[in-house]
Design a protein around this motif. Structure first.
Motif, mmCIF file in Angstrom:
data_model
loop_
_atom_site.group_PDB
_atom_site.id
_atom_site.type_symbol
_atom_site.label_atom_id
_atom_site.label_comp_id
_atom_site.label_asym_id
_atom_site.label_seq_id
_atom_site.Cartn_x
_atom_site.Cartn_y
_atom_site.Cartn_z
ATOM 1 N N PRO A 132 -6.450 6.109 -4.674
ATOM 2 C CA PRO A 132 -6.677 4.771 -5.194
ATOM 3 C C PRO A 132 -7.336 4.868 -6.427
ATOM 4 C CG PRO A 132 -8.322 5.621 -3.872
ATOM 5 C CD PRO A 132 -7.606 6.733 -3.786
ATOM 6 N N ASN A 133 -6.748 3.692 -7.279
ATOM 7 C CA ASN A 133 -7.500 3.684 -8.296
ATOM 8 C C ASN A 133 -7.467 1.773 -8.833
ATOM 9 O OD1 ASN A 133 -7.819 5.873 -10.205
ATOM 10 N ND2 ASN A 133 -5.587 6.183 -9.597
ATOM 11 N N PRO A 134 -8.579 1.737 -9.514
ATOM 12 C CA PRO A 134 -8.515 0.128 -10.094
ATOM 13 C C PRO A 134 -7.213 -0.423 -10.348
ATOM 14 C CG PRO A 134 -10.303 1.394 -10.775
ATOM 15 C CD PRO A 134 -9.284 2.514 -10.535
ATOM 16 N N ASP A 135 -7.008 -1.786 -10.173
ATOM 17 C CA ASP A 135 -5.937 -2.436 -11.090
ATOM 18 C C ASP A 135 -5.581 -1.981 -12.473
ATOM 19 O OD1 ASP A 135 -5.338 -3.641 -8.647
ATOM 20 O OD2 ASP A 135 -5.824 -5.395 -8.909
ATOM 21 N N GLY A 136 -4.473 -2.095 -12.833
ATOM 22 C CA GLY A 136 -4.164 -1.872 -14.148
ATOM 23 C C GLY A 136 -3.879 -0.269 -14.334
ATOM 24 N N TYR A 137 -4.500 0.454 -13.654
ATOM 25 C CA TYR A 137 -3.844 2.113 -13.904
ATOM 26 C C TYR A 137 -2.709 2.313 -13.430
ATOM 27 C CZ TYR A 137 -8.405 2.276 -15.867
ATOM 28 O OH TYR A 137 -9.675 1.995 -16.873
ATOM 29 N N ILE A 138 -2.025 3.266 -14.128
ATOM 30 C CA ILE A 138 -0.641 3.434 -13.393
ATOM 31 C C ILE A 138 -0.624 4.700 -12.717
ATOM 32 C CG2 ILE A 138 1.721 4.245 -14.240
ATOM 33 C CD1 ILE A 138 1.213 2.248 -16.719
ATOM 34 N N ASN A 139 -0.624 4.475 -11.393
ATOM 35 C CA ASN A 139 -0.699 5.782 -10.561
ATOM 36 C C ASN A 139 0.653 6.401 -10.432
ATOM 37 O OD1 ASN A 139 -3.275 5.346 -9.219
ATOM 38 N ND2 ASN A 139 -2.518 3.651 -7.877
ATOM 39 N N VAL A 140 0.817 7.786 -10.058
ATOM 40 C CA VAL A 140 1.986 8.356 -9.884
ATOM 41 C C VAL A 140 2.979 7.581 -8.800
ATOM 42 C CG1 VAL A 140 3.159 10.591 -9.241
ATOM 43 C CG2 VAL A 140 1.220 10.578 -10.569
ATOM 44 N N LEU A 141 4.252 7.189 -8.941
ATOM 45 C CA LEU A 141 4.988 6.686 -8.134
ATOM 46 C C LEU A 141 6.232 7.311 -8.179
ATOM 47 C CD1 LEU A 141 5.285 3.911 -6.362
ATOM 48 C CD2 LEU A 141 6.397 2.902 -8.325
ATOM 49 N N VAL A 142 6.443 7.489 -6.700
ATOM 50 C CA VAL A 142 7.983 8.273 -6.393
ATOM 51 C C VAL A 142 8.972 7.206 -5.852
ATOM 52 C CG1 VAL A 142 9.001 9.873 -4.911
ATOM 53 C CG2 VAL A 142 6.769 10.582 -6.051
ATOM 54 N N SER A 143 10.262 7.054 -6.596
ATOM 55 C CA SER A 143 11.039 6.456 -5.867
ATOM 56 C C SER A 143 12.349 7.309 -5.822
ATOM 57 C CB SER A 143 11.244 4.973 -6.804
ATOM 58 O OG SER A 143 11.979 5.381 -8.149
ATOM 59 N N ILE A 144 13.055 6.708 -4.705
ATOM 60 C CA ILE A 144 14.269 7.680 -4.319
ATOM 61 C C ILE A 144 15.528 6.764 -4.190
ATOM 62 C CG2 ILE A 144 15.243 9.183 -2.538
ATOM 63 C CD1 ILE A 144 12.421 10.230 -2.029
ATOM 64 N N LYS A 155 -17.972 2.649 -16.301
ATOM 65 C CA LYS A 155 -18.768 2.754 -14.960
ATOM 66 C C LYS A 155 -17.984 2.949 -13.732
ATOM 67 C CE LYS A 155 -22.105 -0.618 -13.095
ATOM 68 N NZ LYS A 155 -22.427 -2.003 -13.015
ATOM 69 N N GLU A 156 -16.344 2.590 -14.006
ATOM 70 C CA GLU A 156 -15.406 2.473 -12.920
ATOM 71 C C GLU A 156 -15.147 4.223 -12.747
ATOM 72 O OE1 GLU A 156 -12.373 -0.867 -13.153
ATOM 73 O OE2 GLU A 156 -12.619 0.179 -14.807
ATOM 74 N N GLU A 157 -14.850 4.539 -11.455
ATOM 75 C CA GLU A 157 -14.432 5.883 -11.398
ATOM 76 C C GLU A 157 -12.967 5.701 -10.832
ATOM 77 O OE1 GLU A 157 -17.061 8.948 -8.749
ATOM 78 O OE2 GLU A 157 -15.606 8.087 -7.391
ATOM 79 N N PHE A 158 -12.331 6.678 -11.278
ATOM 80 C CA PHE A 158 -10.852 6.853 -11.062
ATOM 81 C C PHE A 158 -10.505 7.984 -10.136
ATOM 82 C CE2 PHE A 158 -12.021 5.707 -15.426
ATOM 83 C CZ PHE A 158 -11.411 4.262 -15.193
ATOM 84 N N THR A 159 -9.293 8.226 -9.632
ATOM 85 C CA THR A 159 -8.692 9.188 -8.894
ATOM 86 C C THR A 159 -7.647 9.893 -9.685
ATOM 87 O OG1 THR A 159 -9.287 7.991 -6.920
ATOM 88 C CG2 THR A 159 -8.048 10.063 -6.411
ATOM 89 N N VAL A 160 -7.936 11.228 -9.968
ATOM 90 C CA VAL A 160 -6.647 11.860 -10.877
ATOM 91 C C VAL A 160 -6.313 12.977 -10.245
ATOM 92 C CG1 VAL A 160 -7.627 10.733 -13.073
ATOM 93 C CG2 VAL A 160 -8.360 13.106 -12.213
ATOM 94 N N ALA A 161 -5.352 13.613 -10.873
ATOM 95 C CA ALA A 161 -4.703 15.026 -10.380
ATOM 96 C C ALA A 161 -4.346 15.757 -11.486
ATOM 97 C CB ALA A 161 -3.683 14.996 -9.195
ATOM 98 N N GLU A 162 -4.359 17.089 -11.436
ATOM 99 C CA GLU A 162 -4.070 17.919 -12.647
ATOM 100 C C GLU A 162 -2.902 19.090 -11.880
ATOM 101 O OE1 GLU A 162 -7.254 18.180 -11.952
ATOM 102 O OE2 GLU A 162 -8.068 16.768 -13.709
#
Lengths: 263, 57
Positions: free
Chosen positions: A167-179, A204-211
């Motif tokens: 999850p991330n706050p609005d306005g952040y571009i999460n990875v999205l898969v479409s098929i 202040k905000e916390e994000f969720t990321v992956a590398e």
């Protein structure tokens, strides 16, 4: 690929294969001889173990009605839900896959991946873009109708960059898969990769990321007559370093899923 | 197919043993008629157990 085709890969000093059904020893013996099966096929006449294990399909008459087939006591009495258990060295279940429909069987490739064994698969199709490379392949080149297969989707993010995963706050571009696939490719949802919390200094905000390599898997089945099916996988993302972000991007790679004729 | 019919939902956590459980002991004959004790036959190996409808149809 069916269980028989992978028995030599799987049934080794490191792993064993068993099949369990309500067939008699005579039926199993004839079947094993005809198909060249060397793994152990366990005979549970009367479905006693199937019941004890809690695997009996108690809804079978309703299921048959739903699928528009009749109920035959000689065939359908004592049927289990079909499924696969993967056990570790101690005998503890580490994977469990159950199917609603007794007509289904998992592909051998899916089973092998569950055991962590390598096996032939389709060649990856790749695409590269801003800060990342996308690779897409299937666990086999071709499938029987209604066999469960997997589309493997890997987004490899360049060192020093991360992408956002929910999850991330609005306005952040999460990875999205479409098929994009023909209607006869019945698909499950893409699995969500694990992210970890990330905070930018001064924010202040916390994000969720992956590398690194971000893995998505999508289960699918082919409806008879669908293959070969072109499947285009698009992954949208935005790659960022600790201090700045690249422009959002979408990568697309396509794979062809072949269909095998029923034997 | 009658579209008013519905497949009864199944909670597969309630069907069979679950991840983290030790797979229950099984003593059943294999295709040669030999009685197999699943866990001693595994002999410390990983295993796949595939449960399916009849091999015959």
């Amino acid at each position: 690929m069916q269980l028989v085709e992978l028995q030599e890969t799987v049934a080794t000093s490191e792993s064993a294969v068993y099949a369990l059904s309500y067939d008699s020893v005579e039926v199993l013996s004839a079947f094993a001889e005809e198909k060249g099966i060397t793994y152990r096929m366990l005979s549970d006449v009367g479905s006693i173990a199937i019941r004890d294990l809690g695997l009996l399909n108690a809804n079978i008459t309703g299921d048959q009605e739903y699928w528009g087939f009749g109920y035959r006591q000689d065939l359908h009495e004592g049927l289990p839900y079909p499924g696969t258990f993967v056990l570790d060295e101690r005998g503890v279940i580490i994977e469990k896959h159950m199917d609603r429909d007794y007509k289904l069987r998992s592909s051998g490739g899916v089973l092998l991946e569950e055991l962590g064994l390598s096996h032939p698969r389709s060649s990856p199709s790749t695409a590269s873009g801003l800060g990342a490379v996308l690779a897409v392949w299937t666990d086999e080149e071709a499938y029987f109708p209604q066999q469960e297969g997997a589309i493997r989707i890997r987004l490899q993010v360049e060192d020093g960059l991360h992408v956002y995963v929910p999850p991330n706050p609005d306005g952040y571009i999460n990875v999205l898969v479409s098929i994009d696939a023909p209607a006869g490719v019945l698909r499950g949802k893409a699995s969500l990769p694990d992210g970890h919390p990330f905070q930018v200094e001064g924010l202040k905000e916390e994000f969720t990321v992956a590398e690194g390599t971000i893995a998505f898997d999508v289960a699918f089945r082919l409806v008879e007559g669908t293959g070969p099916a072109e499947v285009a996988v698009s992954v949208s993302y935005q790659a960022c370093s600790d201090s700045e972000c690249l422009v959002p991007a979408t990568l697309t790679a396509a794979v062809t899923i072949g269909e095998r004729e029923r034997v | 197919m009658n579209h008013e019919l519905q497949l009864q939902p199944v909670d597969f956590d309630e069907v069979g043993p679950n991840v983290g459980d030790r797979f229950p002991d099984l003593y059943l004959p294999d295709q040669s008629g030999e009685i197999i004790d699943l866990h001693s036959d595994r002999a410390g190996r990983k295993a796949i157990i595939n449960v399916h409808r009849s091999a015959d149809w």
